[in-house]
Scaffold this motif. Structure first.
Motif, PDB file in Angstrom:
ATOM      1  N   TYR A 227       0.960  -1.293   0.098  1.00 46.45           N
ATOM      2  CA  TYR A 227       0.145   0.092  -0.154  1.00 46.45           C
ATOM      3  C   TYR A 227       0.904   1.191   0.083  1.00 46.45           C
ATOM      4  CZ  TYR A 227      -3.610   3.245   1.291  1.00 46.45           C
ATOM      5  OH  TYR A 227      -4.522   4.405   1.159  1.00 46.45           O
ATOM      6  N   GLU A 237      -2.444   1.552  -8.615  1.00 46.95           N
ATOM      7  CA  GLU A 237      -3.951   2.018  -8.912  1.00 46.95           C
ATOM      8  C   GLU A 237      -4.775   0.880  -8.463  1.00 46.95           C
ATOM      9  OE1 GLU A 237      -4.637   4.559 -11.916  1.00 46.95           O
ATOM     10  OE2 GLU A 237      -2.999   5.375 -11.136  1.00 46.95           O
ATOM     11  N   GLY A 240      -6.196   0.227  -3.133  1.00 52.72           N
ATOM     12  CA  GLY A 240      -6.779   1.496  -2.641  1.00 52.72           C
ATOM     13  C   GLY A 240      -7.003   2.506  -3.803  1.00 52.72           C
ATOM     14  N   THR A 241      -6.959   3.833  -3.244  1.00 55.23           N
ATOM     15  CA  THR A 241      -7.315   4.799  -4.163  1.00 55.23           C
ATOM     16  C   THR A 241      -5.933   5.790  -4.322  1.00 55.23           C
ATOM     17  OG1 THR A 241      -9.566   4.959  -3.638  1.00 55.23           O
ATOM     18  CG2 THR A 241      -8.624   6.681  -4.791  1.00 55.23           C
ATOM     19  N   ASN A 243      -4.311   9.584  -5.811  1.00 53.40           N
ATOM     20  CA  ASN A 243      -4.434  10.656  -6.526  1.00 53.40           C
ATOM     21  C   ASN A 243      -3.274  10.737  -7.200  1.00 53.40           C
ATOM     22  OD1 ASN A 243      -6.553  11.608  -5.374  1.00 53.40           O
ATOM     23  ND2 ASN A 243      -5.840  12.165  -3.553  1.00 53.40           N
ATOM     24  N   ARG A 276      -1.865   9.408  -1.710  1.00 51.35           N
ATOM     25  CA  ARG A 276      -3.082   8.806  -1.374  1.00 51.35           C
ATOM     26  C   ARG A 276      -4.110   9.857  -0.625  1.00 51.35           C
ATOM     27  NH1 ARG A 276      -3.371   3.298  -3.034  1.00 51.35           N
ATOM     28  NH2 ARG A 276      -1.499   2.435  -2.778  1.00 51.35           N
ATOM     29  N   PRO A 277      -5.487   9.450  -0.661  1.00 48.38           N
ATOM     30  CA  PRO A 277      -6.280  10.205  -0.362  1.00 48.38           C
ATOM     31  C   PRO A 277      -5.967  10.871   1.071  1.00 48.38           C
ATOM     32  CG  PRO A 277      -7.508   8.618  -1.523  1.00 48.38           C
ATOM     33  CD  PRO A 277      -6.012   8.465  -1.240  1.00 48.38           C
ATOM     34  N   ARG A 306     -16.423  12.262   1.698  1.00 49.28           N
ATOM     35  CA  ARG A 306     -15.435  11.989   0.545  1.00 49.28           C
ATOM     36  C   ARG A 306     -15.675  13.068  -0.368  1.00 49.28           C
ATOM     37  NH1 ARG A 306     -12.410   7.514  -0.366  1.00 49.28           N
ATOM     38  NH2 ARG A 306     -12.297   6.836  -2.355  1.00 49.28           N
ATOM     39  N   PHE A 308     -14.588  14.986  -3.751  1.00 55.02           N
ATOM     40  CA  PHE A 308     -13.818  14.680  -5.156  1.00 55.02           C
ATOM     41  C   PHE A 308     -13.585  16.403  -5.931  1.00 55.02           C
ATOM     42  CE2 PHE A 308     -14.327  10.186  -6.427  1.00 55.02           C
ATOM     43  CZ  PHE A 308     -15.160  10.003  -5.274  1.00 55.02           C
ATOM     44  N   ARG A 315      -8.576  13.097 -13.899  1.00 58.30           N
ATOM     45  CA  ARG A 315      -9.394  12.644 -12.756  1.00 58.30           C
ATOM     46  C   ARG A 315      -9.535  13.569 -11.631  1.00 58.30           C
ATOM     47  NH1 ARG A 315      -7.701   6.587 -11.521  1.00 58.30           N
ATOM     48  NH2 ARG A 315      -5.747   7.817 -11.227  1.00 58.30           N
ATOM     49  N   VAL A 318      -9.129  12.681  -4.900  1.00 55.92           N
ATOM     50  CA  VAL A 318     -10.112  12.375  -3.636  1.00 55.92           C
ATOM     51  C   VAL A 318      -9.291  12.310  -2.445  1.00 55.92           C
ATOM     52  CG1 VAL A 318     -11.183  10.409  -2.920  1.00 55.92           C
ATOM     53  CG2 VAL A 318     -10.700  10.485  -5.486  1.00 55.92           C
TER      54      VAL A 318
END
Lengths: 345, 274
Positions: A227, A237, A240-241, A243, A276-277, A306, A308, A315, A318
């Motif tokens: 992670y 990608e 997790g999410t 950025n 990461r977010p 959350r 955006f 994109r 987040v």
């Protein structure tokens, strides 16, 4: 409780008869008692890897599968003494719950008394004693998977192989069973290989995770490593999410359409930076607002929102922010990024 | 309420009419076989004479038919169950083609199949004059029914995964086949057996061409009797056929009943996973 066996794959590739290469040559060592999760999207080779370990598939010439020191490559599954748990449970509809659990013991010609004792033990372990005489079609999905686990463990297998065991269950039940499987694997100390496409499941259960992509291993590591230090864009990608900002480096500053990010260790050739977010936040009052954007969506999640934020990238970024403040669509916000979370891949 | 009652009455009357339409000829035929002189009517009295005459003259056809049906059942079991298993396990285009081809003997008129057999094997005198020649025809005709009904049962269970589960527990091929495959296609096998025995017993089309004077089956004998003897004898023949096939069908039907009741009382707590 059970003898734990290390497992290793040496140079194992798999080409199907129609010529499709499901798995490129793979080397993999699984420690005794370890829970290893094979993670990836469908068609990435994770199930093929599991089936090679199980003995349901043979590796291409040159590949070897070892259990402990023993070369089991030539052994079919019925001689490998592995426990398998399938997504579709694979319980025998012609047998009751107790008969299902006893089947492996029956094949090993154990006495009726031994069988009864072991079945009782397994029913107690999975807390399904009252289901012993049920037929399979009278069980719910969660009960079926508990019976399947009991059946697989009853024969004291050298390893437990689980192929997407929770995928067919609904979300709430999945959480409960994930917890149970986790405690079970820890309690038994058995070598376990767990296939899933669900990264949350992988991170919760795995001692180590093998992220796979198109028949190759993309990264092997503890959930935390994967992670925090993904080895590639693909891994970053998939887990997790992530950025992403695109732009270029100007000394210690990365310039992008939404503003800039200061980073002393910034590589001069960086074309994009990732974070990461949880390393992204709304800039505090008076803080230098280096990055600006407009809110494109705000999902209220009770304890947090959350958010955006559109910063002129492909994109939106987040982030999760405390739910105390309300955010409106189109509102301009200033963002800050924690330096320790920045990475380039 | 009045309207509902009228509709019910109408449905009842219709059902009775349909039943009568089906049952009356059977009763008439049975009576004809037991009447001294059918053209005079029941006043001529009842007799077992015709039944005994058929028994004396056509006993052999009866035993031949029974023997053929049983032999046919054994062969379709030995050929059909493994074939259905193979077809269920392989998903290739070849398997689907075989599945379709297998239905051909049902689609093609029996006479044509019989002619084909005669053209191909008629020269083998020993074979041509034996009951085995008819048996081959019957197996060709009934095999698809066995394969289809076993295949239907096998394709609703996830057989490959069930077998993999059994194999992981240590079951070799023979054990898997005995413990998993056969028990799970039991109902398909019984349904298929029912079809095979019934079809073989009643098969006329093909058998009529395949038989020799020494290998007459029951339906062929029946046609003989109707064509050349008194109507009462033909009817008595039907009666015997009826007495024979009914208990056989009932027995098979009883066997085919599912072992476990699906409607067993369900524990309501079974639904919650806690």
């Amino acid at each position: 409780m059970m003898q734990a066996v290390p497992i290793s794959l040496e140079n194992c590739a798999k080409t199907f008869t129609d010529g499709t290469r499901a798995l490129e040559p793979v080397d993999l060592a699984i420690a005794a008692g370890e829970t290893l999760v094979l993670l990836g999207p469908s068609g990435c080779g994770k199930t093929t890897t599991l089936r090679l370990i199980a003995g349901l598939e043979q590796p291409d010439a040159g590949g070897r599968v070892l259990f402990g020191g023993e070369d089991v490559t030539a052994l079919p599954i019925e001689k490998r003494n592995v426990g398998m748990v399938f997504q579709s449970y694979a319980l025998f509809p012609n047998m009751s719950v107790a008969e299902n659990i006893a089947y492996g013991l029956r094949l090993r010609r154990q006495s009726a008394a031994e069988q009864r004792a072991r079945v009782g033990e397994m029913l107690a372990l999975m807390r399904i004693e009252r289901l012993a005489d049920r037929s399979i079609d009278q069980l719910s999905g969660g009960q079926r998977q508990r019976v399947a686990l009991a059946r697989a463990l009853a024969v004291r297998p050298r390893a437990l192989l689980l192929d997407e065991p929770l995928t067919a269950l609904d979300a709430k039940l999945r959480d409960t069973l994930r917890f149970e499987i986790d405690s079970l694997l820890r309690e038994l100390g058995i070598t376990a290989i767990y296939v899933t496409h669900d990264q949350a499941e992988a991170m919760a259960l795995g001692d180590r995770i093998v992220v796979m992509d198109h028949g190759r291993i993309a990264q092997v590591g503890a959930p935390r490593d994967i992670y925090q230090r993904p080895a590639s864009r693909y891994v970053a990608e998939f887990i997790g999410t992530m950025n992403r900002l695109s732009g270029h480096a100007e000394g210690e500053v990365f310039r992008c359409p939404g503003g800039y990010v200061a980073w002393p260790e910034l590589p001069a050739t960086a074309r994009e930076i990732l974070f990461r977010p949880e390393d992204t936040r709304i800039a505090a009052e008076g803080e230098a607002a280096s990055l600006r954007g407009t809110v494109s969506a705000a999902f209220f999640c009770g304890d947090h929102v959350r958010l955006f934020v559109d910063v002129g990238e492909e994109r939106p970024l987040v982030l999760e922010t405390p739910a105390r403040r309300e955010y409106r669509h189109g509102e301009t916000v200033a963002l800050a990024v924690e330096r320790h979370g920045l990475m380039v891949l | 309420m009045q309207h509902g009652r009228f509709l019910y009455g109408l449905q009842f009357a219709f059902t009775i009419a349909v039943c009568a339409f089906l049952v009356v000829p059977v009763v008439m035929s049975i009576l004809a076989g037991l009447t001294v002189n059918y053209f005079v009517g029941l006043e001529s009295g009842l007799t077992l004479r015709w039944v005994l005459e058929v028994w004396d003259g056509y006993r052999d056809t009866l035993f031949l038919s029974l023997g053929l049906a049983l032999a046919c059942l054994v062969l379709t079991l030995l050929l059909g169950v493994p074939l259905a298993y193979l077809l269920a396990r392989s998903r290739g285009r070849l398997a689907r083609a075989i599945e379709e081809l297998l239905m051909l003997p049902v689609a093609v008129p029996g006479l044509a199949t019989a002619l084909g057999l005669i053209v191909a094997y008629g020269g083998l005198a020993g074979f041509r004059t034996s009951a085995a020649f008819i048996l081959v025809g019957h197996v060709l005709f009934t095999l698809p029914f066995m394969v289809r009904s076993v295949l239907a049962v096998l394709s609703v269970i996830d057989l490959p995964t069930l077998e993999e589960g059994a194999a992981s527990l240590g079951a070799g091929f023979a054990q898997r086949f005995r413990d998993i495959v056969l028990p799970n296609c039991r109902n398909g096998i019984l349904a298929g057996a029912l079809m095979v025995v019934t079809l073989s017993m009643g098969e006329f089309n093909m058998t009529w061409l395949l038989h020799t004077p020494f290998t007459k089956t029951l339906p062929v004998g029946l046609a003989d009797a109707y064509a050349s003897l008194r109507l009462e004898i033909g009817s008595a023949y039907t009666l015997i056929f009826f007495l024979l096939i009914t208990p056989l069908l009932l027995a098979l039907q009883a066997l085919a009943r599912p072992r476990r009741t699906v409607f067993a009382e369900r524990d309501p707590s079974a639904e919650n996973d806690s």
